[in-house]
Design an enzyme around this catalytic site. Structure first.
Site, PDB file in Angstrom:
ATOM      1  N   HIS A  96      16.703   3.284  71.765  1.00  0.00           N
ATOM      2  CA  HIS A  96      16.568   2.431  73.039  1.00  0.00           C
ATOM      3  C   HIS A  96      16.391   2.526  74.294  1.00  0.00           C
ATOM      4  CE1 HIS A  96      17.659  -1.399  75.235  1.00  0.00           C
ATOM      5  NE2 HIS A  96      17.424  -1.992  73.835  1.00  0.00           N
ATOM      6  N   GLU A 169      10.190  -3.279  71.332  1.00  0.00           N
ATOM      7  CA  GLU A 169      10.997  -3.824  72.352  1.00  0.00           C
ATOM      8  C   GLU A 169      10.104  -3.757  73.458  1.00  0.00           C
ATOM      9  OE1 GLU A 169      15.262  -5.015  71.005  1.00  0.00           O
ATOM     10  OE2 GLU A 169      15.424  -2.739  71.769  1.00  0.00           O
ATOM     11  N   GLY A 175      16.313  -7.539  78.234  1.00  0.00           N
ATOM     12  CA  GLY A 175      17.234  -8.475  79.165  1.00  0.00           C
ATOM     13  C   GLY A 175      17.158  -9.275  79.978  1.00  0.00           C
ATOM     14  N   SER A 212      13.879 -10.590  74.199  1.00  0.00           N
ATOM     15  CA  SER A 212      14.089 -12.262  74.549  1.00  0.00           C
ATOM     16  C   SER A 212      14.096 -12.818  73.309  1.00  0.00           C
ATOM     17  CB  SER A 212      13.500 -12.501  76.068  1.00  0.00           C
ATOM     18  OG  SER A 212      13.084 -11.509  77.561  1.00  0.00           O
TER      19      SER A 212
END
Length: 256
Positions: A96, A169, A175, A212
């Site tokens: 990640h 991502e 975030g 998102s």
């Protein structure tokens, strides 16, 4: 590939009591599951065993947010693949961008972890994505290729046949302040990721989109030809939000 993968990682959120409530509510809604969707949940380490136990009678896969590549040893604060298997986990999230940015994760260490996960029968969910600077400088495709090849670089020919997932991502899209990628942009990047992975593995592997994801964009995203699932953040931390996105996507998938 017959199923879409739709799941959520809770990051550093939820007490054990909160995790139990989520898992119990998800289990209670199991009768309404779509056969076209493989669900998964990735809690913090402190809740994985209990969440897995609650969901053991369902098809929901449960995973961890990271692991070390060694089976055991002097790695203070780390969790080994053997420990994850001892918790009966199915998946492990690796690479990640928050781990790359804050904890020194590199393409090399991600590759070591992917090999260890496969060796121990865990499904690696490999997270990759370009920064805003990469995108604006025209380096997105090159960065993604480096991350894909690095993640797969330690696998033997036999290990390349294991179940492997990617999650695209884009760093600028994730975030609380993230800006979702357009469906067209995400689909184009994912086509590139799938092509690179296929050149290494000699087969197509699923690539999920994360960044998102929310009830307003999930249906458009899941309809894209190169988006094989969704990796959801805060929109699915509430079980009602997760179930809502699952229902929306199930309807869209069935319509297609």
């Amino acid at each position: 590939m017959t199923k879409f993968w739709i799941g959520t990682s809770w990051k550093m959120n939820k007490t054990l009591a909160e995790a139990r409530l989520f898992a119990e509510a998800l289990k209670a809604a199991d009768a309404g599951r779509s056969p076209d969707i493989q669900r998964f949940v990735i809690p913090p380490f402190t809740a994985v065993r209990e969440v897995k136990e609650i969901l053991s009678g369902t098809s929901v896969k449960v995973g961890a947010q990271n692991m070390h590549w060694a089976d055991q040893g002097a790695w203070t604060g780390e969790i080994s693949p053997l420990m994850l298997k001892d918790c009966n986990l199915d998946i492990v999230e690796l690479g990640h961008s928050e781990r790359r940015e804050h904890f020194g994760e590199t393409n090399e260490t991600v590759g070591l972890k992917v090999e260890a996960a496969v060796r121990h029968g865990l499904i690696p969910l490999i997270c990759i994505g370009e920064t805003l600077e990469d995108r604006e400088s025209g380096r997105a495709a090159a960065v993604l290729e480096e991350e894909v090849r690095g993640a797969l670089s330690k696998l033997s020919e036999a290990q390349k046949q294991a179940e492997i997932l990617f999650a695209y991502e884009p760093v600028w899209a994730i975030g609380e302040n993230g800006i979702p990628a357009s469906a067209d942009y995400a689909d184009a990047r994912q086509a590139e990721i799938i092509a690179v992975a296929q050149s290494v593995l000699a087969r197509r592997v699923p690539c999920l989109y994360g960044g998102s994801v929310n009830p307003g964009n999930c249906e458009e995203l899941i309809a894209c030809p190169h988006i094989d699932g969704l990796f959801i953040g805060r929109s699915a931390w509430n079980v009602e939000g997760y179930l809502d996105i699952l229902a929306r996507c199930a309807t869209k998938v069935q319509a297609n």
